[in-house]
Scaffold this motif. Structure first.
Motif, PDB file in Angstrom:
ATOM      1  N   VAL A  24       0.754  -1.315  -0.020  1.00 32.34           N
ATOM      2  CA  VAL A  24      -0.021   0.147   0.105  1.00 32.34           C
ATOM      3  C   VAL A  24       0.776   1.319  -0.038  1.00 32.34           C
ATOM      4  O   VAL A  24       0.697   2.175  -0.939  1.00 32.34           O
ATOM      5  CB  VAL A  24      -0.999   0.059   1.264  1.00 32.34           C
ATOM      6  CG1 VAL A  24      -1.633   1.225   1.304  1.00 32.34           C
ATOM      7  CG2 VAL A  24      -2.252  -1.171   1.088  1.00 32.34           C
ATOM      8  N   MET A  25       1.779   1.290   0.756  1.00 33.42           N
ATOM      9  CA  MET A  25       2.959   2.209   0.776  1.00 33.42           C
ATOM     10  C   MET A  25       3.753   2.584  -0.576  1.00 33.42           C
ATOM     11  O   MET A  25       3.530   3.736  -0.953  1.00 33.42           O
ATOM     12  CB  MET A  25       4.121   2.052   1.646  1.00 33.42           C
ATOM     13  CG  MET A  25       5.187   3.121   1.620  1.00 33.42           C
ATOM     14  SD  MET A  25       6.810   2.564   2.027  1.00 33.42           S
ATOM     15  CE  MET A  25       7.216   1.962   0.352  1.00 33.42           C
ATOM     16  N   GLU A  26       3.998   1.525  -1.247  1.00 35.84           N
ATOM     17  CA  GLU A  26       4.419   1.539  -2.620  1.00 35.84           C
ATOM     18  C   GLU A  26       3.483   2.395  -3.699  1.00 35.84           C
ATOM     19  O   GLU A  26       3.697   3.227  -4.359  1.00 35.84           O
ATOM     20  CB  GLU A  26       4.792   0.433  -3.296  1.00 35.84           C
ATOM     21  CG  GLU A  26       6.209  -0.133  -2.534  1.00 35.84           C
ATOM     22  CD  GLU A  26       6.770  -1.546  -2.567  1.00 35.84           C
ATOM     23  OE1 GLU A  26       7.733  -1.845  -2.619  1.00 35.84           O
ATOM     24  OE2 GLU A  26       5.541  -2.409  -3.274  1.00 35.84           O
ATOM     25  N   ALA A  27       2.268   2.015  -3.343  1.00 37.64           N
ATOM     26  CA  ALA A  27       1.147   2.583  -4.200  1.00 37.64           C
ATOM     27  C   ALA A  27       0.917   3.977  -4.029  1.00 37.64           C
ATOM     28  O   ALA A  27       0.757   4.896  -4.831  1.00 37.64           O
ATOM     29  CB  ALA A  27      -0.083   1.755  -4.241  1.00 37.64           C
ATOM     30  N   ALA A  28       1.252   4.534  -2.837  1.00 40.29           N
ATOM     31  CA  ALA A  28       0.835   5.910  -2.384  1.00 40.29           C
ATOM     32  C   ALA A  28       2.059   6.549  -2.961  1.00 40.29           C
ATOM     33  O   ALA A  28       1.890   7.623  -3.406  1.00 40.29           O
ATOM     34  CB  ALA A  28       1.020   5.802  -0.975  1.00 40.29           C
ATOM     35  N   ALA A  38       7.205   7.743   4.146  1.00 40.37           N
ATOM     36  CA  ALA A  38       7.966   6.404   3.870  1.00 40.37           C
ATOM     37  C   ALA A  38       9.456   6.651   3.969  1.00 40.37           C
ATOM     38  O   ALA A  38      10.227   6.412   2.879  1.00 40.37           O
ATOM     39  CB  ALA A  38       7.561   5.889   2.436  1.00 40.37           C
ATOM     40  N   GLU A  39       9.803   7.394   4.949  1.00 43.66           N
ATOM     41  CA  GLU A  39      11.238   7.733   5.045  1.00 43.66           C
ATOM     42  C   GLU A  39      12.393   6.488   4.896  1.00 43.66           C
ATOM     43  O   GLU A  39      13.618   6.767   4.504  1.00 43.66           O
ATOM     44  CB  GLU A  39      11.485   8.496   6.297  1.00 43.66           C
ATOM     45  CG  GLU A  39      11.051  10.130   6.189  1.00 43.66           C
ATOM     46  CD  GLU A  39      11.050  10.809   7.461  1.00 43.66           C
ATOM     47  OE1 GLU A  39      11.652  10.203   8.553  1.00 43.66           O
ATOM     48  OE2 GLU A  39      10.607  11.916   7.586  1.00 43.66           O
ATOM     49  N   CYS A  40      11.986   5.441   5.576  1.00 43.81           N
ATOM     50  CA  CYS A  40      12.763   4.316   5.546  1.00 43.81           C
ATOM     51  C   CYS A  40      12.736   3.514   4.185  1.00 43.81           C
ATOM     52  O   CYS A  40      13.369   2.363   4.049  1.00 43.81           O
ATOM     53  CB  CYS A  40      12.647   3.260   6.707  1.00 43.81           C
ATOM     54  SG  CYS A  40      11.138   2.430   6.692  1.00 43.81           S
ATOM     55  N   GLY A  41      11.766   3.912   3.427  1.00 43.33           N
ATOM     56  CA  GLY A  41      11.539   2.989   1.997  1.00 43.33           C
ATOM     57  C   GLY A  41      10.974   1.720   2.235  1.00 43.33           C
ATOM     58  O   GLY A  41      10.872   1.061   1.266  1.00 43.33           O
ATOM     59  N   GLY A  42      10.020   1.566   3.203  1.00 40.22           N
ATOM     60  CA  GLY A  42       9.536   0.303   3.407  1.00 40.22           C
ATOM     61  C   GLY A  42      10.081  -0.684   4.215  1.00 40.22           C
ATOM     62  O   GLY A  42       9.651  -1.717   4.196  1.00 40.22           O
TER      63      GLY A  42
END
Length: 106
Positions: A24-28, A38-42
């Motif tokens: 979901v983070m990558e989509a955002a 997403a400072e840590c890149g996931g």
């Protein structure tokens, strides 16, 4: 693929399409949804991709694992349904998922 709706604090809706097996983070991030830092890149190491999963979708997204629970301690305004979006894997079963972005990230 799944359609995901992000709702920001001001009520703005961002309807995005996410590839299965992404997060979901990558989509955002790919779609420029404001408020998902997403400072840590996931890597589940910063809590800056915190979202509130809509109640209707909580069972489908599952419960946070222990590492995610630990990181949520650093998130701002944790509530029932709080998740780190980097830890929610997109599947076809999440088509229609609705998440809200907190007022601010940690």
């Amino acid at each position: 693929m799944a359609k995901i709706t992000f709702i920001t604090v001001d009520g703005t809706r961002y309807d995005v399409t996410a590839d299965s097996a992404s997060t979901v983070m990558e989509a955002a991030i790919r779609n420029g949804v404001p408020g998902i830092e997403a400072e840590c890149g996931g890597a589940c190491a910063c809590a800056t991709c915190h979202v509130y999963v809509d109640e209707a979708w909580r069972e489908a997204t599952g419960e946070p694992q222990p590492m995610e629970e630990d990181m949520l301690d650093f998130a701002y305004d944790v509530r029932p349904g709080s998740r780190l979006s980097c830890q929610i894997r997109v599947t076809d079963a999440l088509d229609g998922l609705v998440v809200r972005v907190p007022e601010r990230q940690a």
